[in-house]
Design a protein around this motif. Structure first.
Motif, PDB file in Angstrom:
ATOM      1  N   PHE A 111       4.722  -8.900 -18.016  1.00 25.52           N
ATOM      2  CA  PHE A 111       3.757  -9.001 -16.919  1.00 25.52           C
ATOM      3  C   PHE A 111       3.236  -7.619 -16.538  1.00 25.52           C
ATOM      4  O   PHE A 111       2.029  -7.452 -16.293  1.00 25.52           O
ATOM      5  N   MET A 112       4.108  -6.631 -16.475  1.00 27.06           N
ATOM      6  CA  MET A 112       3.684  -5.296 -16.072  1.00 27.06           C
ATOM      7  C   MET A 112       2.746  -4.672 -17.107  1.00 27.06           C
ATOM      8  O   MET A 112       1.784  -3.985 -16.751  1.00 27.06           O
ATOM      9  N   VAL A 113       2.990  -4.907 -18.373  1.00 30.39           N
ATOM     10  CA  VAL A 113       2.090  -4.400 -19.411  1.00 30.39           C
ATOM     11  C   VAL A 113       0.725  -5.083 -19.293  1.00 30.39           C
ATOM     12  O   VAL A 113      -0.327  -4.434 -19.402  1.00 30.39           O
ATOM     13  N   ASN A 114       0.728  -6.399 -19.060  1.00 30.95           N
ATOM     14  CA  ASN A 114      -0.547  -7.102 -18.862  1.00 30.95           C
ATOM     15  C   ASN A 114      -1.273  -6.586 -17.621  1.00 30.95           C
ATOM     16  O   ASN A 114      -2.507  -6.465 -17.616  1.00 30.95           O
ATOM     17  N   LEU A 115      -0.506  -6.275 -16.585  1.00 35.74           N
ATOM     18  CA  LEU A 115      -1.111  -5.742 -15.364  1.00 35.74           C
ATOM     19  C   LEU A 115      -1.718  -4.366 -15.630  1.00 35.74           C
ATOM     20  O   LEU A 115      -2.818  -4.056 -15.134  1.00 35.74           O
ATOM     21  N   ASP A 116      -1.017  -3.533 -16.396  1.00 34.97           N
ATOM     22  CA  ASP A 116      -1.583  -2.238 -16.788  1.00 34.97           C
ATOM     23  C   ASP A 116      -2.937  -2.417 -17.456  1.00 34.97           C
ATOM     24  O   ASP A 116      -3.914  -1.726 -17.135  1.00 34.97           O
ATOM     25  N   PRO A 148       0.832  -1.210   0.000  1.00 36.40           N
ATOM     26  CA  PRO A 148       0.000   0.000   0.000  1.00 36.40           C
ATOM     27  C   PRO A 148       0.864   1.257   0.000  1.00 36.40           C
ATOM     28  O   PRO A 148       1.958   1.270   0.565  1.00 36.40           O
ATOM     29  N   ILE A 149       0.382   2.282  -0.664  1.00 30.13           N
ATOM     30  CA  ILE A 149       1.021   3.598  -0.653  1.00 30.13           C
ATOM     31  C   ILE A 149      -0.094   4.633  -0.501  1.00 30.13           C
ATOM     32  O   ILE A 149      -1.273   4.304  -0.493  1.00 30.13           O
ATOM     33  N   ALA A 150       0.296   5.890  -0.359  1.00 29.02           N
ATOM     34  CA  ALA A 150      -0.700   6.949  -0.282  1.00 29.02           C
ATOM     35  C   ALA A 150      -1.528   6.971  -1.561  1.00 29.02           C
ATOM     36  O   ALA A 150      -0.991   6.982  -2.666  1.00 29.02           O
ATOM     37  N   ASN A 151      -2.851   6.921  -1.399  1.00 29.36           N
ATOM     38  CA  ASN A 151      -3.779   6.992  -2.529  1.00 29.36           C
ATOM     39  C   ASN A 151      -3.754   5.772  -3.436  1.00 29.36           C
ATOM     40  O   ASN A 151      -4.190   5.852  -4.583  1.00 29.36           O
ATOM     41  N   GLY A 152      -3.230   4.656  -2.990  1.00 28.52           N
ATOM     42  CA  GLY A 152      -3.238   3.499  -3.875  1.00 28.52           C
ATOM     43  C   GLY A 152      -2.338   2.375  -3.405  1.00 28.52           C
ATOM     44  O   GLY A 152      -2.139   2.155  -2.210  1.00 28.52           O
ATOM     45  N   ALA A 153      -1.776   1.649  -4.363  1.00 28.21           N
ATOM     46  CA  ALA A 153      -0.881   0.526  -4.083  1.00 28.21           C
ATOM     47  C   ALA A 153       0.122   0.408  -5.217  1.00 28.21           C
ATOM     48  O   ALA A 153      -0.089   0.935  -6.313  1.00 28.21           O
ATOM     49  N   LYS A 154       1.215  -0.294  -4.955  1.00 25.24           N
ATOM     50  CA  LYS A 154       2.241  -0.461  -5.976  1.00 25.24           C
ATOM     51  C   LYS A 154       2.653  -1.920  -6.076  1.00 25.24           C
ATOM     52  O   LYS A 154       2.492  -2.701  -5.138  1.00 25.24           O
ATOM     53  N   VAL A 155       3.193  -2.267  -7.242  1.00 26.37           N
ATOM     54  CA  VAL A 155       3.636  -3.626  -7.512  1.00 26.37           C
ATOM     55  C   VAL A 155       5.100  -3.585  -7.939  1.00 26.37           C
ATOM     56  O   VAL A 155       5.469  -2.819  -8.840  1.00 26.37           O
ATOM     57  N   ASP A 156       5.921  -4.402  -7.274  1.00 22.88           N
ATOM     58  CA  ASP A 156       7.308  -4.598  -7.681  1.00 22.88           C
ATOM     59  C   ASP A 156       7.518  -6.065  -8.014  1.00 22.88           C
ATOM     60  O   ASP A 156       6.793  -6.943  -7.510  1.00 22.88           O
ATOM     61  N   MET A 157       8.500  -6.328  -8.842  1.00 21.95           N
ATOM     62  CA  MET A 157       8.718  -7.691  -9.309  1.00 21.95           C
ATOM     63  C   MET A 157      10.204  -7.940  -9.524  1.00 21.95           C
ATOM     64  O   MET A 157      10.957  -7.045  -9.902  1.00 21.95           O
ATOM     65  N   ARG A 158      10.604  -9.169  -9.241  1.00 20.15           N
ATOM     66  CA  ARG A 158      11.967  -9.640  -9.515  1.00 20.15           C
ATOM     67  C   ARG A 158      11.875 -10.966 -10.246  1.00 20.15           C
ATOM     68  O   ARG A 158      11.013 -11.799  -9.947  1.00 20.15           O
ATOM     69  N   SER A 159      12.762 -11.174 -11.199  1.00 17.98           N
ATOM     70  CA  SER A 159      12.835 -12.439 -11.913  1.00 17.98           C
ATOM     71  C   SER A 159      14.296 -12.828 -12.033  1.00 17.98           C
ATOM     72  O   SER A 159      15.109 -12.042 -12.526  1.00 17.98           O
ATOM     73  N   ALA A 160      14.630 -14.033 -11.560  1.00 17.04           N
ATOM     74  CA  ALA A 160      16.030 -14.449 -11.506  1.00 17.04           C
ATOM     75  C   ALA A 160      16.190 -15.877 -11.988  1.00 17.04           C
ATOM     76  O   ALA A 160      15.322 -16.732 -11.756  1.00 17.04           O
ATOM     77  N   SER A 161      17.305 -16.139 -12.650  1.00 14.00           N
ATOM     78  CA  SER A 161      17.639 -17.486 -13.104  1.00 14.00           C
ATOM     79  C   SER A 161      18.344 -18.232 -11.986  1.00 14.00           C
ATOM     80  O   SER A 161      19.252 -17.703 -11.346  1.00 14.00           O
TER      81      SER A 161
END
Length: 275
Positions: A237-242, A207-220
């Protein structure tokens, strides 16, 4: 008097080598994908398959040249060896192109990697040091691999992320919804690529002020080069989430949204940061 035309031995060997190359390429991929052989063994067999495939192609090409001048039989065998060698070289050419296109990186994240820890400790303990790129390089190569903020409450946003991860068919090993005290939600999922490389995706919905945020990591986990898969996975994934959040806000105007205080800044847009 009957004249016998001999069959080119070079053409015969071209087809024989091509027939050997096919299982050398297919079987190790299947075994590595199923975890029946480890990555160092797979890499060794892949190099051998590359050599045999190239040899089948070259011997087939040599056989065709010799048949052109000698008039011997064996055109079908020479073409068969040439074709089988070419087919077996195709996956190496495919990954060679992506190895040339993308830098040798094995770990991409929208925030410092320590904020999104990997889950698979038995595997990660054996991992070599990750190959990283600078933030400027990441922004240039994967411009959509950035943190996303939305004017949506954290529970609703976590549900969207969870649904997208499930739709990808990834193997979810950790799923912790966001807590009522503001604790971020987290998802850890395992991905197995077609050649059998193991990769892990980590999501944090906070959660953040006025909304929420998404972070992502991808590792081999066990690959010397990700061929662009980690950065492309985050960007896709982020474009699909948008798109999902945009559709949700458009079709459900009364969806739960955080109430902004009068002295706070306006709610962030649906667009990803840095886009």
């Amino acid at each position: 008097m009957r004249i016998l035309i001999r069959t080119s031995k070079t053409a015969i060997w071209a087809r024989r080598i091509g027939r050997i190359a096919i299982p050398l390429v297919i079987l190790p991929v299947g075994m590595h994908h199923l975890g029946l052989i480890d990555s160092p063994s797979f890499f060794t067999v892949a190099i051998l398959a590359l050599i045999v495939s190239a040899l089948a192609f070259l011997v087939g090409l040599l056989a065709l040249i010799r048949l052109w001048f000698s008039g011997d039989q064996g055109w079908g065998k020479a073409l068969s060896g040439l074709f089988l060698g070419l087919i077996c070289l195709a996956p190496f050419a495919y990954y060679g192109y992506y190895a040339w296109r993308y830098p040798p990186v094995t770990d991409i994240a929208t925030v410092p990697r320590g904020e999104l820890p990997l889950l698979f400790l038995p595997d990660t303990a054996k991992m070599p040091p990750p190959k990283l790129i600078t933030p400027d390089e990441q922004a240039r190569i994967f411009p959509n691999a950035t943190t996303r903020t939305y004017p949506l409450d954290v529970v609703s946003l976590f549900g969207v992320v969870e649904r997208l991860v499930e739709n990808e068919g990834w193997d979810i090993h950790l799923n912790v919804p966001p807590g009522p005290d503001g604790t971020p939600g987290r998802i850890n999922a395992r991905i197995t690529t077609i050649p059998g490389w193991r990769e892990e995706a980590v999501f944090r919905v906070a959660p953040i002020a006025n909304g929420a945020k998404v972070d992502m990591r991808s590792a081999s986990i066990n690959a010397p080069h990700d061929f662009g898969s980690n950065g492309s996975r985050i960007a896709r994934f982020m474009v699909n989430l948008d798109n999902e959040v945009t559709t949700l806000l458009r079709d459900n105007p009364n969806v739960n949204q955080p109430t902004a205080a009068e002295d706070e800044e306006p709610a962030p847009s649906v667009e990803g940061e840095g886009n």
